[in-house]
Design a protein around this motif. Structure first.
Motif, PDB file in Angstrom:
ATOM      1  N   MET A   1     -38.677  78.101  49.206  1.00 43.61           N
ATOM      2  CA  MET A   1     -39.702  78.641  48.306  1.00 43.61           C
ATOM      3  C   MET A   1     -41.060  78.118  48.755  1.00 43.61           C
ATOM      4  SD  MET A   1     -39.901  78.360  44.152  1.00 43.61           S
ATOM      5  CE  MET A   1     -41.193  79.183  43.252  1.00 43.61           C
ATOM      6  N   ARG A   2     -42.020  79.010  48.885  1.00 39.43           N
ATOM      7  CA  ARG A   2     -43.345  78.616  49.369  1.00 39.43           C
ATOM      8  C   ARG A   2     -44.121  77.918  48.266  1.00 39.43           C
ATOM      9  NH1 ARG A   2     -48.364  80.757  49.360  1.00 39.43           N
ATOM     10  NH2 ARG A   2     -47.653  82.638  48.282  1.00 39.43           N
ATOM     11  N   ASP A   3     -44.854  76.893  48.666  1.00 46.41           N
ATOM     12  CA  ASP A   3     -45.683  76.165  47.716  1.00 46.41           C
ATOM     13  C   ASP A   3     -46.874  77.044  47.345  1.00 46.41           C
ATOM     14  OD1 ASP A   3     -46.859  74.376  46.143  1.00 46.41           O
ATOM     15  OD2 ASP A   3     -47.331  72.893  47.697  1.00 46.41           O
ATOM     16  N   MET A   4     -47.061  77.312  46.020  1.00 48.31           N
ATOM     17  CA  MET A   4     -48.138  78.196  45.564  1.00 48.31           C
ATOM     18  C   MET A   4     -49.499  77.523  45.665  1.00 48.31           C
ATOM     19  SD  MET A   4     -46.370  80.851  44.910  1.00 48.31           S
ATOM     20  CE  MET A   4     -47.690  81.821  44.202  1.00 48.31           C
ATOM     21  N   SER A   5     -49.508  76.194  45.659  1.00 56.90           N
ATOM     22  CA  SER A   5     -50.806  75.503  45.746  1.00 56.90           C
ATOM     23  C   SER A   5     -51.380  75.529  47.156  1.00 56.90           C
ATOM     24  CB  SER A   5     -50.653  74.046  45.277  1.00 56.90           C
ATOM     25  OG  SER A   5     -49.707  73.369  46.091  1.00 56.90           O
ATOM     26  N   ALA A   6     -50.503  75.690  48.181  1.00 53.56           N
ATOM     27  CA  ALA A   6     -50.988  75.711  49.562  1.00 53.56           C
ATOM     28  C   ALA A   6     -51.532  77.095  49.895  1.00 53.56           C
ATOM     29  CB  ALA A   6     -49.846  75.355  50.522  1.00 53.56           C
ATOM     30  N   PRO A   7     -52.541  77.201  50.757  1.00 50.66           N
ATOM     31  CA  PRO A   7     -53.073  78.525  51.143  1.00 50.66           C
ATOM     32  C   PRO A   7     -52.066  79.312  51.974  1.00 50.66           C
ATOM     33  CG  PRO A   7     -54.064  76.779  52.444  1.00 50.66           C
ATOM     34  CD  PRO A   7     -53.263  76.088  51.379  1.00 50.66           C
ATOM     35  N   GLU A   9     -52.681  81.161  54.711  1.00 48.39           N
ATOM     36  CA  GLU A   9     -52.912  80.899  56.129  1.00 48.39           C
ATOM     37  C   GLU A   9     -53.057  79.395  56.333  1.00 48.39           C
ATOM     38  OE1 GLU A   9     -56.253  83.081  57.417  1.00 48.39           O
ATOM     39  OE2 GLU A   9     -55.371  85.043  57.026  1.00 48.39           O
ATOM     40  N   ASN A  10     -52.146  78.879  57.115  1.00 44.16           N
ATOM     41  CA  ASN A  10     -52.146  77.442  57.372  1.00 44.16           C
ATOM     42  C   ASN A  10     -51.821  77.243  58.838  1.00 44.16           C
ATOM     43  OD1 ASN A  10     -51.929  74.666  57.349  1.00 44.16           O
ATOM     44  ND2 ASN A  10     -50.835  74.625  55.389  1.00 44.16           N
ATOM     45  N   ILE A  11     -52.506  76.299  59.451  1.00 48.04           N
ATOM     46  CA  ILE A  11     -52.290  76.069  60.878  1.00 48.04           C
ATOM     47  C   ILE A  11     -50.918  75.492  61.157  1.00 48.04           C
ATOM     48  CG2 ILE A  11     -53.268  73.723  60.807  1.00 48.04           C
ATOM     49  CD1 ILE A  11     -54.528  74.318  63.536  1.00 48.04           C
ATOM     50  N   TYR A  12     -50.352  74.816  60.182  1.00 53.71           N
ATOM     51  CA  TYR A  12     -49.029  74.241  60.389  1.00 53.71           C
ATOM     52  C   TYR A  12     -47.946  75.312  60.443  1.00 53.71           C
ATOM     53  CZ  TYR A  12     -51.183  69.726  59.445  1.00 53.71           C
ATOM     54  OH  TYR A  12     -51.967  68.614  59.491  1.00 53.71           O
ATOM     55  N   ASN A  13     -48.235  76.495  59.894  1.00 51.25           N
ATOM     56  CA  ASN A  13     -47.254  77.580  59.949  1.00 51.25           C
ATOM     57  C   ASN A  13     -47.085  78.135  61.357  1.00 51.25           C
ATOM     58  OD1 ASN A  13     -46.928  77.293  57.213  1.00 51.25           O
ATOM     59  ND2 ASN A  13     -48.408  78.893  56.699  1.00 51.25           N
ATOM     60  N   LEU A  14     -48.038  77.840  62.276  1.00 49.86           N
ATOM     61  CA  LEU A  14     -47.934  78.333  63.645  1.00 49.86           C
ATOM     62  C   LEU A  14     -46.946  77.526  64.481  1.00 49.86           C
ATOM     63  CD1 LEU A  14     -51.741  78.950  64.317  1.00 49.86           C
ATOM     64  CD2 LEU A  14     -50.011  80.608  63.594  1.00 49.86           C
ATOM     65  N   ILE A  15     -46.598  76.329  64.015  1.00 52.02           N
ATOM     66  CA  ILE A  15     -45.660  75.500  64.764  1.00 52.02           C
ATOM     67  C   ILE A  15     -44.254  76.032  64.532  1.00 52.02           C
ATOM     68  CG2 ILE A  15     -44.752  73.164  65.074  1.00 52.02           C
ATOM     69  CD1 ILE A  15     -47.414  72.130  64.000  1.00 52.02           C
ATOM     70  N   PRO A  16     -43.556  76.405  65.586  1.00 48.51           N
ATOM     71  CA  PRO A  16     -42.179  76.916  65.372  1.00 48.51           C
ATOM     72  C   PRO A  16     -41.275  75.810  64.852  1.00 48.51           C
ATOM     73  CG  PRO A  16     -42.609  76.602  67.704  1.00 48.51           C
ATOM     74  CD  PRO A  16     -43.927  76.376  67.016  1.00 48.51           C
ATOM     75  N   LYS A  17     -40.476  76.159  63.865  1.00 47.06           N
ATOM     76  CA  LYS A  17     -39.565  75.213  63.253  1.00 47.06           C
ATOM     77  C   LYS A  17     -38.150  75.486  63.737  1.00 47.06           C
ATOM     78  CE  LYS A  17     -42.322  74.653  59.055  1.00 47.06           C
ATOM     79  NZ  LYS A  17     -42.315  74.742  57.581  1.00 47.06           N
TER      80      LYS A  17
END
Length: 266
Positions: A1-7, A9-17
């Motif tokens: 579940m995505r955190d609603m408080s975080a924006p 577009e986030n640069i950390y989302n570009l890092i492959p998990k």
């Protein structure tokens, strides 16, 4: 579940998990799997065609004829005559023995002139009527219960030993009286020997007055203690006062309960 408080577009989302795969549990395997396979292969070979492999083909002359299944019914009706009744030689075996006629004598040869009608009437007249059981009704629908087992009947008051002292109480009272006599005899013997003396009533009252005065002084000192007991010295002083007051209370109770007090001379 995505955190609603975080924006979004986030640069950390570009890092492959790295995808985390949950290992699946091992597949269930029946312990009877091999035996079922063997049994299936064994029974499958004899039924490769339509029906069993070795089956005798019926002859065309032995086809199913009419009324074939009614053979049992025909055999059963063969024992009946034209009127639908059983023949006499069959009916005789199934009949009960005939009723004896009026002129036949009894089998044992015993005869009596007793009139059972008059005997029954006399027994009914002389019989004692049956008394109904005492019951009580506890509901409006008329539910009845036995009165004897309800506890409402004072049946114990009608016993011969009702109101008398039980045997165990009389025995215990006798033991108490005997023990008191032995103690009194021992005290008298010690008094004759001069080993003890008895306190008079005035001396007993003086002792009680002194004990009560000491208790009042300790109680007054106890009431004057500080509210906060924050040092070991204060705690020890409070415990000492409480112990002395408890001992004085026990002594006062003992002297008040016993009117005769003896003191050893030595």
């Amino acid at each position: 579940m995505r955190d609603m408080s975080a924006p979004v577009e986030n640069i950390y989302n570009l890092i492959p998990k790295e995808e985390i795969r949950v290992p699946k549990p091992p597949r269930y395997t029946s312990t009877f799997r091999d035996s079922v396979k063997v049994e299936e292969q064994k029974n499958k070979a004899s039924h490769k065609t339509m029906g069993p492999a070795k089956v005798e083909v019926p002859s065309p002359k032995e086809y199913l004829q009419k009324h074939t299944h009614e053979a049992t019914l025909a055999q059963k009706s063969a024992f009946l005559d034209s009127t639908g009744r059983a023949p006499r030689f069959l009916a005789e075996d199934r009949k009960r023995p005939p009723v004896p006629t009026r002129t036949e004598q009894p089998i044992m040869g015993v005869q009596t002139n007793k009139s059972f009608l008059k005997t029954n009437v006399a027994e009914a007249v002389m019989a004692v009527p049956k008394k109904p059981l005492p019951v009580y009704v506890d509901t409006k629908k008329g539910d009845k219960h036995l009165l004897e087992t309800s506890g409402l009947v004072p049946k114990y008051t009608k016993r011969k030993d009702y109101g008398s002292t039980p045997e165990y109480l009389a025995k215990r009272n006798e033991e108490v009286r005997r023990a008191q006599e032995e103690y009194d005899e021992y005290v008298r013997e010690r008094l004759r020997m001069g080993a003890m003396k008895q306190l008079s009533e005035a001396e007993r009252e003086n002792v009680l007055e002194g004990l009560r005065k000491n208790w009042d002084e300790l109680h007054h000192e106890y009431q004057g203690l500080s509210v906060v007991i924050d040092t070991p010295l204060k705690k020890a002083h409070k415990e000492r006062l409480e112990a002395e007051m408890r001992q004085l209370e026990r002594d006062i109770d003992v002297i008040e309960r016993h009117k005769m007090i003896y003191i050893a001379n030595n």
